[in-house]
Design an enzyme around this catalytic site. Structure first.
Site: not given
Ligand code: 5GP
Length: 114
Positions: A28-30, A86, A94-95, A99, A101
């Protein structure tokens, strides 16, 4: 340095893992943006969509069949959902660990805001 998501895959940092096999992990997304917001990640680190190798085609396909099954399991397959990847700055990544979503459980509105 292992990525944040590699640490989640290895269960070195906590996450609400809903599925894991030898190739992918889903959790699950945080900061959920919808009633259902899961992240499906490869267990091995692939930084961005740009870094998907030809040899990763089966792995990436597996990410999508896992997403399909998770959507069914969450009861949102018929109502609908969105799968998002993304990439880099303009994509809002961001990460830097690939991944998908999986978001749904409510009307999501237009794909992009203007
Ligand atoms: P991005 O913007 O890279 O596509 O999405 C990264 C996602 O990772 C974001 O929706 C963010 O809420 C989620 N996320 C970031 N840090 C963590 C974490 O430590 N645990 C979980 N479960 N989700 C995270």
């Amino acid at each position: 340095m292992p990525t944040l998501f590699e640490k989640i895959v290895a269960r070195e940092i906590p996450a609400d893992i809903v599925f894991q096999d030898d190739r992918v992990t889903a959790f699950r997304d945080i900061h959920p943006r919808a009633p259902v917001h899961l992240l499906i990640v490869p267990n091995k680190a692939i930084a961005t969509a740009n870094d998907i190798a030809d040899a990763d085609e089966t792995l990436v396909g597996h990410m999508f069949t896992v997403a399909r099954d998770l959507a069914r399991g969450a009861g949102i397959a018929d109502s609908g959902y969105r799968l998002i990847i993304n990439c880099n700055r303009d994509g809002g990544q961001e990460v830097f660990h690939l991944h998908v979503h999986l978001v749904g459980g409510a009307p999501l509105g237009p794909m992009l805001s203007r």
